[in-house]
Motif scaffolding. Structure first.
Motif, PDB file in Angstrom:
ATOM      1  N   ALA A 139       0.844  -1.197   0.000  1.00  0.00           N
ATOM      2  CA  ALA A 139       0.000   0.000   0.000  1.00  0.00           C
ATOM      3  C   ALA A 139       0.881   1.249   0.000  1.00  0.00           C
ATOM      4  O   ALA A 139       1.948   1.254   0.614  1.00  0.00           O
ATOM      5  N   PRO A 140       0.451   2.271  -0.691  1.00  0.00           N
ATOM      6  CA  PRO A 140       1.245   3.504  -0.681  1.00  0.00           C
ATOM      7  C   PRO A 140       1.251   4.106   0.722  1.00  0.00           C
ATOM      8  O   PRO A 140       0.336   3.866   1.506  1.00  0.00           O
ATOM      9  N   PRO A 141       2.281   4.865   1.048  1.00  0.00           N
ATOM     10  CA  PRO A 141       2.326   5.447   2.391  1.00  0.00           C
ATOM     11  C   PRO A 141       1.160   6.416   2.604  1.00  0.00           C
ATOM     12  O   PRO A 141       0.678   7.045   1.664  1.00  0.00           O
TER      13      PRO A 141
END
Length: 161
Positions: A55-57
């Motif tokens: 997941a993207p930050p």
């Protein structure tokens, strides 16, 4: 008179020896599994495992509307609080001011409760009074207290909604 000799049995012996070899080979291979599709590719026939990227930050928290570090003299922050509160009320008359009193972690839960209570009664109440003096109705000021992991000194944040 010529006598006919009996037919030669050499080809028969050769065929029977070859047959015996094939028979021995087939009996030897009967215990082995036939070559399958996984002989050259061990993942053949298995469902694919897709690559799922991490997941993207998460987005960083938005900056507070105003922040006052605990211990700052009231003469320094009070005029600025009144000024920004009047601007916010001019733009949106029913704005909600969320006053968050933040404390760093303390070793014991009782000490944490004591620190949050003290900060709420001193800094939180003083900033809430300044917002009311700027023209906000008391129902527009919400005071909350919480512990923040990454801060070194107590502070008060004002957010608007």
């Amino acid at each position: 008179m010529t006598t006919k000799s009996a037919p030669s049995r050499a080809p028969f012996r050769l065929v029977s020896a070859a047959g015996m070899g094939v028979l021995a080979l087939s009996l030897g291979l009967s215990g082995c599994a036939p070559p399958g599709q996984r002989l050259f590719n061990p993942n053949a026939g298995r469902p694919p495992k897709p690559y799922i990227p991490p997941a993207p930050p998460a987005k960083p928290a938005p900056a507070p509307f105003v922040q006052v570090v605990s211990g700052t003299p009231e003469a320094d922050w009070r005029p600025a609080i009144i000024q920004v509160a009047k601007r916010a009320l001019a733009r949106k008359p029913n704005v909600l001011f969320i006053v968050s009193v933040l404390s760093p972690r303390v070793d014991s839960p009782a000490g944490q409760v004591e620190a949050l209570t003290h900060l709420t009664q001193t800094d939180g109440r003083a900033i809430g009074d300044a917002l009311i003096a700027a023209g906000a109705v008391p129902e527009q000021v919400q005071i909350e207290a919480r512990t923040e992991q990454g801060i070194a000194s107590p502070r008060t944040r004002i957010d608007v909604r």
